[in-house]
Design a protein around this motif. Sequence first.
Motif, short mmCIF file in Angstrom:
data_model
loop_
_atom_site.label_atom_id
_atom_site.label_comp_id
_atom_site.label_asym_id
_atom_site.label_seq_id
_atom_site.Cartn_x
_atom_site.Cartn_y
_atom_site.Cartn_z
N PRO A 143 -10.00 1.28 -7.06
CA PRO A 143 -9.03 0.11 -7.31
C PRO A 143 -7.70 1.10 -6.88
O PRO A 143 -7.25 1.88 -7.72
CB PRO A 143 -9.27 -0.22 -8.81
N GLU A 144 -7.04 0.03 -6.18
CA GLU A 144 -5.52 0.14 -6.03
C GLU A 144 -5.13 1.54 -4.96
O GLU A 144 -4.02 1.70 -4.78
CB GLU A 144 -4.61 0.33 -7.34
N ALA A 145 -6.37 2.08 -4.60
CA ALA A 145 -6.36 3.24 -3.81
C ALA A 145 -5.52 2.60 -2.27
O ALA A 145 -5.93 1.72 -1.85
CB ALA A 145 -7.40 4.01 -3.68
N VAL A 146 -4.86 3.52 -1.64
CA VAL A 146 -4.35 3.43 -0.47
C VAL A 146 -4.80 4.29 0.58
O VAL A 146 -4.95 5.47 0.47
CB VAL A 146 -2.68 3.58 -0.48
N TYR A 147 -5.16 3.86 1.75
CA TYR A 147 -5.77 4.65 2.63
C TYR A 147 -4.73 5.60 3.46
O TYR A 147 -3.63 5.07 3.94
CB TYR A 147 -6.75 3.90 3.46
N ASP B 154 8.22 12.96 9.37
CA ASP B 154 7.08 11.92 9.71
C ASP B 154 6.38 11.98 8.43
O ASP B 154 5.75 10.92 8.30
CB ASP B 154 6.42 12.51 10.96
N PHE B 155 6.14 13.06 7.94
CA PHE B 155 5.19 13.23 6.67
C PHE B 155 5.81 12.33 5.67
O PHE B 155 5.33 11.30 4.95
CB PHE B 155 5.13 14.45 6.01
N ALA B 156 7.08 12.25 5.27
CA ALA B 156 7.94 11.22 4.36
C ALA B 156 7.65 9.97 4.85
O ALA B 156 7.58 9.11 3.85
CB ALA B 156 9.55 11.82 4.43
N ALA B 157 7.73 9.48 6.01
CA ALA B 157 7.44 8.20 6.52
C ALA B 157 6.37 7.88 6.25
O ALA B 157 5.85 6.70 5.55
CB ALA B 157 7.80 7.95 7.70
N SER B 158 5.14 8.63 6.44
CA SER B 158 3.72 8.36 5.79
C SER B 158 3.50 8.20 4.60
O SER B 158 2.84 7.13 4.11
CB SER B 158 2.79 9.30 6.62
N LEU B 159 4.21 9.03 3.69
CA LEU B 159 4.24 8.89 2.24
C LEU B 159 4.77 7.49 1.82
O LEU B 159 4.28 6.72 0.85
CB LEU B 159 4.76 9.96 1.44
N ARG B 160 6.11 7.27 2.35
CA ARG B 160 6.70 6.02 2.19
C ARG B 160 5.67 4.73 2.27
O ARG B 160 5.70 3.71 1.66
CB ARG B 160 8.04 5.78 2.71
N ARG B 161 5.13 4.79 3.67
CA ARG B 161 4.20 3.87 3.90
C ARG B 161 2.87 3.66 3.13
O ARG B 161 2.82 2.44 2.60
CB ARG B 161 3.70 4.45 5.56
N ALA B 162 2.75 4.78 2.26
CA ALA B 162 1.62 4.54 1.30
C ALA B 162 2.27 4.19 0.15
O ALA B 162 1.18 4.20 -1.02
CB ALA B 162 0.87 6.06 1.17
N VAL C 200 10.45 8.37 -1.18
CA VAL C 200 10.43 9.81 -1.19
C VAL C 200 11.21 9.91 0.40
O VAL C 200 10.94 9.74 1.14
CB VAL C 200 9.12 10.27 -0.84
N THR C 201 11.91 11.21 0.20
CA THR C 201 12.82 11.84 1.11
C THR C 201 12.23 12.87 1.97
O THR C 201 11.25 13.74 1.40
CB THR C 201 14.05 12.10 0.97
N GLU D 227 -13.22 -1.56 -4.83
CA GLU D 227 -12.73 -2.67 -4.24
C GLU D 227 -12.74 -2.51 -2.63
O GLU D 227 -12.98 -1.45 -1.92
CB GLU D 227 -11.02 -2.67 -4.56
N THR D 228 -12.35 -3.48 -1.97
CA THR D 228 -12.84 -3.47 -0.60
C THR D 228 -11.61 -4.08 0.01
O THR D 228 -11.64 -4.16 1.60
CB THR D 228 -13.96 -4.41 -0.15
N ASP D 229 -10.53 -4.22 -0.37
CA ASP D 229 -9.42 -4.84 0.23
C ASP D 229 -8.55 -3.82 0.76
O ASP D 229 -8.65 -2.47 0.54
CB ASP D 229 -8.68 -5.46 -0.67
N ASP D 230 -7.81 -4.06 1.77
CA ASP D 230 -6.70 -3.01 2.55
C ASP D 230 -5.46 -2.95 1.76
O ASP D 230 -4.80 -3.90 2.00
CB ASP D 230 -6.74 -3.62 3.95
N VAL D 231 -5.17 -1.86 0.85
CA VAL D 231 -4.33 -2.06 -0.13
C VAL D 231 -2.74 -1.77 0.96
O VAL D 231 -2.88 -0.77 1.35
CB VAL D 231 -4.45 -1.03 -1.21
N GLN D 232 -1.91 -2.78 0.58
CA GLN D 232 -0.50 -2.69 1.36
C GLN D 232 0.42 -2.40 0.46
O GLN D 232 1.05 -3.47 -0.01
CB GLN D 232 -0.44 -3.50 2.34
N PRO D 233 0.80 -1.15 -0.21
CA PRO D 233 1.75 -1.17 -1.34
C PRO D 233 3.08 -1.50 -0.92
O PRO D 233 3.38 -1.39 0.60
CB PRO D 233 1.66 0.15 -1.74
#
Length: 282
Positions: free
Chosen positions: A52-56, A81-89, A148-149, A137-143
Amino acid sequence: MTAALPPIIDVPQLRALREQRAAQGRPLHLLDVRWALDGSKGRHTYLAGHLPEAVYVDLDTELAAPARPAAGRHPLPRPEDFAASLRRAGVTEGATAVVYDDADGAPAGRLAWMLRALGHDAAVLSGGLGAWDGPLETDDVQPAPGDVTARDWPERRIASADEVAAGDALVVDARAPERYRGEVEPVDPRAGHVPGAVNLPFSGNLDEQGRFLTPAELRRRFEDAGVREDRETIVYCGSGVTAAHDALALESAGFGRVRLFPGSWSQWSADPERPVAVGPTP
């Protein structure tokens, strides 16, 4: 900066951590890293059922830069690039992250190691999805986007090919024994291992249920292979993924002087000037 959370936690610890963070009003990020070299695992397996609530998080595109011979199959991404991925998550500054997969902890270990290397509070979930006994859960979590910088990769956590070759550190190869011995090589340019490296397959960090051994058991394993407090250890694998598993296990066992060679065998074997050894550990 160093992480406060142990590098490896189990399901009861995860539940306690969630309750604690909720009581404190602090976020706990659950990050799902389903990945397989052949592409059989990924977002589609995440959508089939996740915590539950996990982000891919995608290993190939978000936890690695594009492959190239001079840097290996999974080079570390640029800090920005890694910081951008973490912010996306949805990852926020000062928060805690728990990372899991549905295999042996290697894909999740890659992200947990990356986060800890940069000083973020993160751990890999021992046993992963298989150890979870709650609902999925089976939803595509979009937080909501995180904040993060970018942080530079610290030299004290990363080793270059030249530093591996120098011979000052104990070099540990985390691959399967047959790949280490050079009997098979399904992916990389040459078969074999870094001369002088000892073989400690990452799978040996796990028990029969696929969960991490205790810190005391891990310490005995590493000490038996020659790991010592007074000598640095450098770990590598095929492309810097399963080596992170060994790095986290070494940290769990109490060894502090551990660095990862991100390019690993995929970088080393692509350079014809680098020597190659075959056969068992001398």
